[in-house]
Design a protein around this motif. Sequence first.
Motif, PDB file in Angstrom:
ATOM      1  N   GLY A  30      46.395 109.190  76.428  1.00 15.21           N
ATOM      2  CA  GLY A  30      47.811 109.126  76.755  1.00 15.21           C
ATOM      3  C   GLY A  30      48.715 108.955  75.556  1.00 15.21           C
ATOM      4  N   PRO A  31      49.993 108.765  75.840  1.00 14.12           N
ATOM      5  CA  PRO A  31      50.992 108.674  74.773  1.00 14.12           C
ATOM      6  C   PRO A  31      51.123 107.282  74.142  1.00 14.12           C
ATOM      7  CG  PRO A  31      52.072 108.543  76.885  1.00 14.12           C
ATOM      8  CD  PRO A  31      50.603 108.767  77.161  1.00 14.12           C
ATOM      9  N   LEU A  32      50.366 106.310  74.658  1.00 16.20           N
ATOM     10  CA  LEU A  32      50.502 104.955  74.135  1.00 16.20           C
ATOM     11  C   LEU A  32      49.493 104.679  73.033  1.00 16.20           C
ATOM     12  CD1 LEU A  32      51.033 102.921  77.426  1.00 16.20           C
ATOM     13  CD2 LEU A  32      52.754 103.774  75.849  1.00 16.20           C
ATOM     14  N   GLU A  33      49.960 103.987  72.009  1.00 16.95           N
ATOM     15  CA  GLU A  33      49.090 103.592  70.906  1.00 16.95           C
ATOM     16  C   GLU A  33      49.410 102.141  70.567  1.00 16.95           C
ATOM     17  OE1 GLU A  33      51.858 105.432  67.369  1.00 16.95           O
ATOM     18  OE2 GLU A  33      50.490 106.758  68.431  1.00 16.95           O
ATOM     19  N   ALA A  34      48.646 101.575  69.665  1.00 14.73           N
ATOM     20  CA  ALA A  34      48.846 100.173  69.294  1.00 14.73           C
ATOM     21  C   ALA A  34      50.297  99.939  68.873  1.00 14.73           C
ATOM     22  CB  ALA A  34      47.893  99.793  68.166  1.00 14.73           C
ATOM     23  N   GLY A  35      50.849  98.838  69.399  1.00 15.99           N
ATOM     24  CA  GLY A  35      52.230  98.478  69.100  1.00 15.99           C
ATOM     25  C   GLY A  35      53.237  98.939  70.132  1.00 15.99           C
ATOM     26  N   ARG A  36      52.840  99.812  71.027  1.00 15.72           N
ATOM     27  CA  ARG A  36      53.751 100.331  72.054  1.00 15.72           C
ATOM     28  C   ARG A  36      53.762  99.435  73.283  1.00 15.72           C
ATOM     29  NH1 ARG A  36      54.843 105.887  72.189  1.00 15.72           N
ATOM     30  NH2 ARG A  36      56.283 105.226  73.812  1.00 15.72           N
ATOM     31  N   SER A  37      54.850  99.478  74.007  1.00 16.84           N
ATOM     32  CA  SER A  37      54.971  98.720  75.259  1.00 16.84           C
ATOM     33  C   SER A  37      54.233  99.431  76.377  1.00 16.84           C
ATOM     34  CB  SER A  37      56.437  98.583  75.655  1.00 16.84           C
ATOM     35  OG  SER A  37      57.122  97.775  74.746  1.00 16.84           O
ATOM     36  N   VAL A  38      53.780  98.631  77.347  1.00 19.35           N
ATOM     37  CA  VAL A  38      53.118  99.144  78.540  1.00 19.35           C
ATOM     38  C   VAL A  38      53.632  98.324  79.717  1.00 19.35           C
ATOM     39  CG1 VAL A  38      51.103  97.633  78.271  1.00 19.35           C
ATOM     40  CG2 VAL A  38      50.876  99.746  79.568  1.00 19.35           C
ATOM     41  N   HIS A  39      53.802  98.947  80.864  1.00 16.11           N
ATOM     42  CA  HIS A  39      54.227  98.221  82.061  1.00 16.11           C
ATOM     43  C   HIS A  39      53.015  97.929  82.936  1.00 16.11           C
ATOM     44  CE1 HIS A  39      58.710  99.557  81.924  1.00 16.11           C
ATOM     45  NE2 HIS A  39      58.388  98.692  80.981  1.00 16.11           N
ATOM     46  N   VAL A  40      52.924  96.678  83.373  1.00 18.16           N
ATOM     47  CA  VAL A  40      51.877  96.266  84.290  1.00 18.16           C
ATOM     48  C   VAL A  40      52.564  95.777  85.560  1.00 18.16           C
ATOM     49  CG1 VAL A  40      49.905  94.745  84.675  1.00 18.16           C
ATOM     50  CG2 VAL A  40      50.344  95.654  82.385  1.00 18.16           C
ATOM     51  N   ASP A  41      52.368  96.507  86.647  1.00 20.04           N
ATOM     52  CA  ASP A  41      52.970  96.159  87.936  1.00 20.04           C
ATOM     53  C   ASP A  41      52.059  95.177  88.661  1.00 20.04           C
ATOM     54  OD1 ASP A  41      55.125  97.970  87.533  1.00 20.04           O
ATOM     55  OD2 ASP A  41      53.849  99.623  88.207  1.00 20.04           O
ATOM     56  N   VAL A  42      52.623  94.076  89.108  1.00 19.18           N
ATOM     57  CA  VAL A  42      51.873  93.049  89.826  1.00 19.18           C
ATOM     58  C   VAL A  42      51.950  93.399  91.315  1.00 19.18           C
ATOM     59  CG1 VAL A  42      51.608  90.579  90.251  1.00 19.18           C
ATOM     60  CG2 VAL A  42      52.477  91.368  88.040  1.00 19.18           C
ATOM     61  N   VAL A  43      50.990  94.198  91.774  1.00 17.18           N
ATOM     62  CA  VAL A  43      50.976  94.643  93.171  1.00 17.18           C
ATOM     63  C   VAL A  43      50.631  93.464  94.071  1.00 17.18           C
ATOM     64  CG1 VAL A  43      49.954  96.262  94.821  1.00 17.18           C
ATOM     65  CG2 VAL A  43      50.330  96.974  92.444  1.00 17.18           C
ATOM     66  N   GLU A  44      49.601  92.705  93.705  1.00 13.63           N
ATOM     67  CA  GLU A  44      49.194  91.492  94.422  1.00 13.63           C
ATOM     68  C   GLU A  44      48.633  90.541  93.364  1.00 13.63           C
ATOM     69  OE1 GLU A  44      48.783  88.852  97.334  1.00 13.63           O
ATOM     70  OE2 GLU A  44      49.488  90.859  97.830  1.00 13.63           O
ATOM     71  N   PRO A  45      49.382  89.466  93.027  1.00 10.24           N
ATOM     72  CA  PRO A  45      48.941  88.566  91.953  1.00 10.24           C
ATOM     73  C   PRO A  45      47.507  88.076  92.150  1.00 10.24           C
ATOM     74  CG  PRO A  45      51.126  87.929  92.738  1.00 10.24           C
ATOM     75  CD  PRO A  45      50.606  88.988  93.673  1.00 10.24           C
ATOM     76  N   GLY A  46      46.737  88.152  91.077  1.00 13.55           N
ATOM     77  CA  GLY A  46      45.350  87.699  91.133  1.00 13.55           C
ATOM     78  C   GLY A  46      44.410  88.648  91.826  1.00 13.55           C
ATOM     79  N   PHE A  47      44.907  89.833  92.224  1.00 11.56           N
ATOM     80  CA  PHE A  47      44.063  90.773  92.958  1.00 11.56           C
ATOM     81  C   PHE A  47      44.227  92.229  92.511  1.00 11.56           C
ATOM     82  CE2 PHE A  47      43.345  93.538  96.715  1.00 11.56           C
ATOM     83  CZ  PHE A  47      41.978  93.351  96.833  1.00 11.56           C
ATOM     84  N   LYS A  48      45.489  92.710  92.387  1.00 12.59           N
ATOM     85  CA  LYS A  48      45.682  94.134  92.100  1.00 12.59           C
ATOM     86  C   LYS A  48      46.899  94.352  91.203  1.00 12.59           C
ATOM     87  CE  LYS A  48      45.820  98.600  94.427  1.00 12.59           C
ATOM     88  NZ  LYS A  48      45.726  99.246  95.732  1.00 12.59           N
ATOM     89  N   TYR A  49      46.691  95.223  90.194  1.00 10.21           N
ATOM     90  CA  TYR A  49      47.724  95.532  89.214  1.00 10.21           C
ATOM     91  C   TYR A  49      47.752  97.026  88.951  1.00 10.21           C
ATOM     92  CZ  TYR A  49      47.023  90.581  88.444  1.00 10.21           C
ATOM     93  OH  TYR A  49      46.900  89.234  88.648  1.00 10.21           O
ATOM     94  N   VAL A  69      57.797  95.853  93.273  1.00 11.58           N
ATOM     95  CA  VAL A  69      56.911  94.784  92.814  1.00 11.58           C
ATOM     96  C   VAL A  69      57.392  94.278  91.461  1.00 11.58           C
ATOM     97  CG1 VAL A  69      54.902  95.675  94.068  1.00 11.58           C
ATOM     98  CG2 VAL A  69      55.278  96.383  91.702  1.00 11.58           C
ATOM     99  N   GLU A  70      56.916  93.105  91.076  1.00 13.39           N
ATOM    100  CA  GLU A  70      57.244  92.566  89.760  1.00 13.39           C
ATOM    101  C   GLU A  70      56.537  93.393  88.687  1.00 13.39           C
ATOM    102  OE1 GLU A  70      56.489  88.582  87.040  1.00 13.39           O
ATOM    103  OE2 GLU A  70      55.794  88.602  89.106  1.00 13.39           O
ATOM    104  N   THR A  71      57.243  93.668  87.614  1.00 14.56           N
ATOM    105  CA  THR A  71      56.665  94.394  86.488  1.00 14.56           C
ATOM    106  C   THR A  71      56.702  93.517  85.252  1.00 14.56           C
ATOM    107  OG1 THR A  71      57.345  96.527  87.374  1.00 14.56           O
ATOM    108  CG2 THR A  71      56.862  96.451  85.015  1.00 14.56           C
ATOM    109  N   VAL A  72      55.571  93.421  84.577  1.00 11.18           N
ATOM    110  CA  VAL A  72      55.457  92.659  83.335  1.00 11.18           C
ATOM    111  C   VAL A  72      55.331  93.668  82.197  1.00 11.18           C
ATOM    112  CG1 VAL A  72      54.003  91.044  82.042  1.00 11.18           C
ATOM    113  CG2 VAL A  72      54.348  90.728  84.502  1.00 11.18           C
ATOM    114  N   THR A  73      56.092  93.461  81.136  1.00  8.99           N
ATOM    115  CA  THR A  73      55.986  94.341  79.978  1.00  8.99           C
ATOM    116  C   THR A  73      55.032  93.726  78.972  1.00  8.99           C
ATOM    117  OG1 THR A  73      58.225  95.167  80.308  1.00  8.99           O
ATOM    118  CG2 THR A  73      57.256  95.508  78.128  1.00  8.99           C
ATOM    119  N   GLY A  74      53.982  94.465  78.674  1.00  8.07           N
ATOM    120  CA  GLY A  74      52.991  94.024  77.702  1.00  8.07           C
ATOM    121  C   GLY A  74      53.002  94.934  76.492  1.00  8.07           C
ATOM    122  N   THR A  75      52.002  94.747  75.653  1.00  9.06           N
ATOM    123  CA  THR A  75      51.891  95.530  74.428  1.00  9.06           C
ATOM    124  C   THR A  75      50.458  96.032  74.278  1.00  9.06           C
ATOM    125  OG1 THR A  75      53.540  94.120  73.386  1.00  9.06           O
ATOM    126  CG2 THR A  75      52.213  95.469  71.917  1.00  9.06           C
TER     127      THR A  75
END
Length: 143
Positions: free
Chosen positions: A94-113, A10-16
């Motif tokens: 978890g290991p993520l804190e402000a300023g860190r990257s996070v991956h958001v997988d677009v399983v079904e756009p507009g429906f599931k991530y 699936v498409e993966t978007v890198t966020g923060t």
Amino acid sequence: MPDYVSEETVETVTGTVARAGGTRRHELRLPADAADDFPAGEVVRVVLDGDEYHAQLRRRDDGAPVIRGAYDTPSLARDPGSATNHLAAWLDDGPLEAGRSVHVDVVEPGFKYGVRVPGESATYAATEPPDSSLSAIAESLDE
């Protein structure tokens, strides 16, 4: 038995991970060029460590998509009040804190991530969005 997809297919978007305004609350900020995959105002499914929740997609002032919480039901995602925010708990534990990257997988756009720590793998049940007329009926019952 449902089909499954992995983050590799699936498409993966890198966020923060960021702080929401001057508060201590966290949010997931996504790039503005990914806005088409994250329609503002929609209540969607969000998977955290294999558990599925609901989130209402929002926009920042600059138009970039943001996810501010993950809740047990669609109605709680629309009006969380004092409901448990599972996204906040996931970030706190978890290991993520402000300023860190996070991956958001677009399983079904507009429906599931799916939300995951970079470098970790994930598998998601491949569920399809309901027919728009069924979704409208469900929303009216939910209200």
